[in-house]
Design an enzyme around this catalytic site. Structure first.
Site, PDB file in Angstrom:
ATOM      1  N   GLY A 175      -6.594  -4.302  -2.828  1.00 60.86           N
ATOM      2  CA  GLY A 175      -7.236  -3.046  -3.165  1.00 60.86           C
ATOM      3  C   GLY A 175      -6.189  -1.977  -3.448  1.00 60.86           C
ATOM      4  O   GLY A 175      -5.015  -2.127  -3.086  1.00 60.86           O
ATOM      5  N   CYS A 176      -6.587  -0.902  -4.118  1.00 60.78           N
ATOM      6  CA  CYS A 176      -5.630   0.143  -4.486  1.00 60.78           C
ATOM      7  C   CYS A 176      -5.117   0.889  -3.254  1.00 60.78           C
ATOM      8  O   CYS A 176      -3.914   1.101  -3.108  1.00 60.78           O
ATOM      9  CB  CYS A 176      -6.239   1.092  -5.508  1.00 60.78           C
ATOM     10  SG  CYS A 176      -7.868   1.732  -5.095  1.00 60.78           S
ATOM     11  N   TYR A 177      -6.024   1.275  -2.367  1.00 56.32           N
ATOM     12  CA  TYR A 177      -5.585   1.972  -1.149  1.00 56.32           C
ATOM     13  C   TYR A 177      -4.637   1.099  -0.328  1.00 56.32           C
ATOM     14  O   TYR A 177      -3.574   1.566   0.104  1.00 56.32           O
ATOM     15  CB  TYR A 177      -6.787   2.380  -0.297  1.00 56.32           C
ATOM     16  CG  TYR A 177      -7.526   3.610  -0.772  1.00 56.32           C
ATOM     17  CD1 TYR A 177      -6.873   4.827  -0.939  1.00 56.32           C
ATOM     18  CD2 TYR A 177      -8.902   3.571  -1.011  1.00 56.32           C
ATOM     19  CE1 TYR A 177      -7.563   5.961  -1.348  1.00 56.32           C
ATOM     20  CE2 TYR A 177      -9.596   4.706  -1.423  1.00 56.32           C
ATOM     21  CZ  TYR A 177      -8.934   5.900  -1.587  1.00 56.32           C
ATOM     22  OH  TYR A 177      -9.618   7.022  -1.983  1.00 56.32           O
TER      23      TYR A 177
ATOM     24  N   ALA B  39      -1.015   0.941  -1.970  1.00 58.51           N
ATOM     25  CA  ALA B  39      -0.202   2.136  -1.735  1.00 58.51           C
ATOM     26  C   ALA B  39       0.172   2.267  -0.256  1.00 58.51           C
ATOM     27  O   ALA B  39       1.307   2.613   0.086  1.00 58.51           O
ATOM     28  CB  ALA B  39      -0.949   3.385  -2.201  1.00 58.51           C
TER      29      ALA B  39
END
Lengths: 334, 334, 334, 334
Positions: free
Chosen positions: C145-147, C150
């Site tokens: 996932g993007c979260y 990062a």
């Protein structure tokens, strides 16, 4: 004077409410939506601590009993189904929808078959700068659309200078709140952000509304080429108007004379901006002549002067109060 | 082929660099600014890890020695002071400023006295769709302004259908990057956000540039009413063009025919949008006829098709490479 | 190598396509959606003139026949129904959904019952910086996932310095494209513009994904307090991470050492920004120590490094190509 | 009661004026700037037709003669040079700058040498929720910064539950108007739009202001890790606060009890948003406990509750009027 708002969950419903909460003459006696709600702050959280009232599942008989005047902030078609019933009672109606703005044939060719056409002739188009006296005596107000308001106020002063047989070109720009709360790909943040585009160029439903009112105003058949654009702004509207004129003229002087007694039209010496009117009932107008063409620009807050504060101005007139009572004048800028 | 960029610290300088980094034919041999810098990534942090090169304090002799072709991404006035010197050397020049776009008198009435007027006749206006052959043989290219690019590409196909004696109306909208990196109240975030306004209506400096090129194109004196607007968008440009025509016509068919061999003009069946071209060299055009008036809209990326990718297209032609070499085609959308 | 994209109508599908169009090693052999479409440019108008291909109504057998590797850009639940079938065939799968990222129990408590749990152990979590070797040998990649991408990239280098028993605080900010194309009040322009708010604080589904991977990394049970926010930005993600550490340290030196061989992690000497990575596969990281607390910030493009370019990096590894093949490095800034 | 505004050309000056125009008790008797101006509407065009008054080139003796109370909406350093003189006269002062907020040593290490240090002990920190009684009796109010206002109001109720020796983490997000009207690359539209970044992490000047006030409140030395971010929003502020607590607690109940008599603190059951308070004096607070950590978020309008409406609240107290007199409560949403 007891007033109600039907359709208080939308943007124009909220703006009506925000004005009426502090209105010195109107008392809010009824709030209605399709569903109802325990409290209006559940629908609009910004009102928590400011204003509290239950929201009813709209009932016509209750509305008639509780209100001396009612605002309808509903989609077209729904609005006329309510007006048809409400008109039988002794109360004033300000309808923010398109349902009573147009002649029957025009309405039906752009919208749906009209189910209350007998009341079309009972309605008055609620643009006080042009129809103030008739509004005062009306029972049913057809509150103008936002694009027509900005466009007509910018164009009307120059109709008599216009070159015969030419079309008025209106290149209009609107903030996204004008499209309402309804979800659509067009109003998705990702579609609008860092973008700009025209939609329904020339064919938009507000085009015949503008033409019909300008025709009444000038006494000649008026043609407009109307192209609306969506801009990445929440509220604000700018109409850029191009008119072919017969001879050189001083547009600022003409504007100042035409609107000399109008408190809510500001004639500007420099180009106008959306932000200087956002949050207010003002319409700012600027114009410039060049070589046979007149460029006029007119800026309003699409939700206020283009909908809700205009509705309250009309209600003030219907009720016999000074037109400016309770209208917002201080912009949200910066 | 060795190419240099003078003025690489601005937005158009950066966009030039981004295209040239991956260009298969040009080799970047010189980067210059007024101040110089140890590395280009100190000026544009997004380039860290991608591309590294020292930036020189611009020196004309060095430029002439290091480059076969040079891009000038400088403000007007500064640009001509460089061209005056560089023209003496054996290298090609693509000037992104306004300094060589106009006839002397026109230039001087809108800008400043020209200090290199003898080279005005040596320059070719760099719009390949209209002047491809001349560009190929030129030594000095006057790269068009962003507004003129969008306006001329939208208007040119219809000049021969225009009603005699009428002005073309161009209502243009630009993203803020068009105003450059220079600080001003107009480009402050708080001024622009949630706002929209016209600036320099009718008097804007790009107006004579459009008129001059359209006049050359049609062979008749062309008059435009040009009104630019600033919109809260970083990059993108939309020109809405209104043309009075003699008789009904099929604008999509005319556009398809006029641009039948052009790879970077896309004729659209629906209204265009800024986002569909942002990040690319495309110009998207849509048009619609109604009752004597033709509505045309043209969208470009103001920093690319309106400046830097156009400059590279011109450089490709100057160098004898296929025009499309290295030009960006994939939009940043969403 | 023939590759397909299932779910090409969404934002991540489009980003995959934009990378693959110019990828030197992969050949696009299949595009699928639920509905199909005559041409991909009908779904994504920005592709007109750039790339043309019909879009199929997805058919598993066709996919298996036409592709050596397939990207699934589908919602969770739908993805596993496809993987269950596709896994039987001889092809590689990169799944961008959440369906194969978590242990069964964790997945089921945050999402839905798992219908293909036998393949959970066949999947590899596709974060090359931590799992490069396993990815190379896998058949099925669970794309992060993007979260989590990062957050994990910012936190992992400091796990061994963390004060025992403390939670890692992650205050994350995402652009709206992260919520996908689906319509909701939360992504309506009027809701997001000029606004900012947290959503699902602490309870968000990406929280267990981050905890599970950090726990594997450190060998100790890791607890995070994760609060995501929506910001009025189309694409971009910033994770602000607060870690309690045992003693003073030099975070920049630690980061440079930890990521010394990584081409797509940029250690910054100044605070990072969303724009410097938007349009690229880079993850920019900055950190600062103060009095027992370590502040780390990590910025990515949520649609690229947080989804589609990461998927292509994983596909490159699966296919035996250099990881960086075809990955975007040039930011869209300005 | 006659009031003046010095520094009326800035954003906080305008917001002060907008509140005072309709304030039922204060009469505006003096408007001053460095330059003066024929009329305030020349500086703030949105006021045309609403309010007209000449703006003086500020003169201390005139201010003292014309005003019973004066607001200073000036940069730090300039403010104290005025206060030093004005304090000798019989008038009340509300200073919106940082000049009287801190102990001398702290001030001088973050700003400049103090030129009026004798008056530091005469000032009261103007946060009514914590210092209402002292404010009532003061002559000089140091109006709090926007970040400290949001941060302190969110943190204060929980200080006694905090785990000893831990730092409070404050991840704050501000709209761009907080940076003022001054031009800088950081506030250029192109820098901010579609972007987000932290600035001065941990070292920001508002950090010691928060620490000093929290220390007074708790009686123990308080440490904060404060990281401010700029977001592409004109007005609005969100402080996300993370506190280590000794044991499980019910944060909503604690907030409701702590602020039980406060009209302008709204305790929310759901995450707060910038828009629900923009245009108002409200501070909205939400909190959630998880596993030893307390997450608190606090939202204000940075120009109102974080500056100008707070200044008027303080002026109301100084003047003996009810604190809420004339304060804005209706948000600009949508």
């Amino acid at each position: 004077m007891r007033v109600g708002i039907i359709g208080v969950s939308g943007y124009t419903g909220l703006e009506l409410l925000k004005i009426l909460i502090n209105h010195p003459k109107f008392e809010i006696s009824y709030l209605g939506t399709t569903e109802g709600s325990e409290d209006i702050a559940d629908i609009h959280p910004s009102l928590q601590g400011v204003y509290s009232n239950p929201v009813e599942k709209t009932d016509i008989d209750e509305v008639a009993k509780e209100c001396d005047l009612v605002f309808l902030a509903l989609p077209h078609k729904t609005a006329m189904s309510y007006v048809k019933e409400l008109f039988k009672f002794d109360l004033k109606i300000v309808d923010l929808s398109a349902d009573y703005r147009l002649k029957r044939e025009t309405y039906e060719s752009y919208y749906v078959p009209h189910i209350d056409s007998e009341n079309l002739t009972n309605s008055v188009y609620g643009l006080p700068e042009l129809y103030r006296e008739k509004i005062t005596e009306a029972k049913l107000i057809a509150n103008p659309g936002c694009y027509p308001t900005a466009s007509i106020l910018g164009t009307a002063p120059f109709l008599k200078y216009k070159k015969e047989g030419t079309a008025t070109i209106i290149d209009a720009k609107s903030g996204v709140s004008g499209a309402g709360k309804k979800l659509s790909e067009t109003t998705h943040f990702v579609t609008v952000n860092d973008n700009m585009f025209a939609y329904s160029p020339i064919d938009h439903r507000h085009s015949p509304e503008i033409e019909e009112k300008l025709t009444i105003q000038s006494g000649n058949p008026e043609k407009v080429i109307f192209v609306p654009h969506l801009v990445p702004v929440t509220r604000g509207m700018l109409a850029s108007i191009y008119i072919q004129v017969e001879e050189e003229l001083d547009p600022i002087a003409i504007l100042k004379e035409f609107y000399r007694d109008e408190k809510f039209i500001r004639i500007r010496e420099k180009p106008v901006s959306m932000k200087d009117v956002a949050g207010t009932h003002y319409c700012d107008i600027y114009a410039k002549y060049s070589d046979g063409t007149l460029y006029v620009e007119s800026a309003i807050d699409n939700l206020l002067r283009g909908a809700s504060s205009l509705a309250v101005a009309n209600a003030n007139l219907l009720a016999g109060f000074p037109e400016e009572t309770g209208l917002p004048t201080i912009a949200t800028v910066p």
